[in-house]
Design an enzyme around this catalytic site. Structure first.
Site, mmCIF file in Angstrom:
data_model
loop_
_atom_site.group_PDB
_atom_site.id
_atom_site.type_symbol
_atom_site.label_atom_id
_atom_site.label_comp_id
_atom_site.label_asym_id
_atom_site.label_seq_id
_atom_site.Cartn_x
_atom_site.Cartn_y
_atom_site.Cartn_z
ATOM 1 N N HIS A 1 0.798 -1.226 0.000
ATOM 2 C CA HIS A 1 0.000 0.000 0.000
ATOM 3 C C HIS A 1 0.833 1.279 0.000
ATOM 4 O O HIS A 1 0.282 2.388 0.058
ATOM 5 C CB HIS A 1 -0.939 -0.016 1.218
ATOM 6 C CG HIS A 1 -2.213 0.705 0.983
ATOM 7 N ND1 HIS A 1 -2.520 1.891 1.593
ATOM 8 C CD2 HIS A 1 -3.263 0.396 0.190
ATOM 9 C CE1 HIS A 1 -3.713 2.295 1.195
ATOM 10 N NE2 HIS A 1 -4.180 1.400 0.346
ATOM 11 N N LYS B 1 2.956 4.520 -1.221
ATOM 12 C CA LYS B 1 2.756 5.476 -2.302
ATOM 13 C C LYS B 1 3.923 6.464 -2.264
ATOM 14 O O LYS B 1 3.846 7.503 -1.618
ATOM 15 C CB LYS B 1 1.425 6.204 -2.123
ATOM 16 C CG LYS B 1 0.218 5.289 -2.164
ATOM 17 C CD LYS B 1 -0.995 6.003 -1.604
ATOM 18 C CE LYS B 1 -2.160 5.075 -1.474
ATOM 19 N NZ LYS B 1 -2.078 4.222 -0.280
ATOM 20 N N ASP C 1 16.382 10.069 -8.448
ATOM 21 C CA ASP C 1 17.845 10.151 -8.383
ATOM 22 C C ASP C 1 18.413 9.968 -6.974
ATOM 23 O O ASP C 1 19.496 10.471 -6.670
ATOM 24 C CB ASP C 1 18.347 11.480 -8.960
ATOM 25 C CG ASP C 1 18.155 11.567 -10.465
ATOM 26 O OD1 ASP C 1 18.061 10.513 -11.123
ATOM 27 O OD2 ASP C 1 18.078 12.696 -10.993
#
Length: 147
Positions: free
Chosen positions: A86, A88, A93
């Site tokens: 779950h 996000k 870089d």
């Protein structure tokens, strides 16, 4: 923000992602935004190393960008557990983390109340880098158990 032009949340997210020069690590539950999918494929074509970790149950749903990203040659790994992957977040870089409640879906971008936090302080970025690497290794297909 229906289209990625002007100053809106989608255009700002796209601008941040497109700053990637070396690597882009993405860890998302849901990824169905065509605009964000196009940006990720563009980065891959530019030679940016893109790796994605996603949820196994979500990635096969109609509209998911994951299949298109895999077809483009982007490395994708997914969970093998009963719970959801779950997270996000995205790491640009190894220097910037983009995180919050936002799933990368048109619904979330256009209609939901979501939050996105962008951090470039190494003290905050490093734990996300470490978590991505830990999950990337955990979800290595070599480690899958089928029985």
């Amino acid at each position: 923000c229906p289209l990625p032009h002007g100053d809106c949340s989608l255009s700002r997210l796209l601008s941040l992602l497109l700053t990637a020069r070396r690597s882009l690590e993405i860890c998302l539950f849901a990824f169905s935004s065509p605009q964000l999918g196009s940006a990720v494929r563009l980065l891959h074509r530019r030679g940016v190393r893109v790796r994605i970790v996603t949820d196994a149950q979500y990635m096969g749903l109609q509209g998911s960008q994951i299949g298109l990203l895999r077809l483009a040659g982007i490395q994708v790994r997914h969970d093998q557990e009963s719970g959801y992957m779950h997270h996000k977040f995205a790491i640009v870089d190894g220097r910037m983390v983009i995180t919050g409640s936002l799933n990368w879906t048109t619904q979330a971008i256009q209609n939901n109340r979501e939050n996105v936090l962008v951090m470039e302080d190494a003290e905050y970025v490093k734990p996300f880098v470490d978590e991505f690497e830990r999950i990337w290794e955990e979800y290595n297909p070599i480690n899958y158990r089928f029985f």
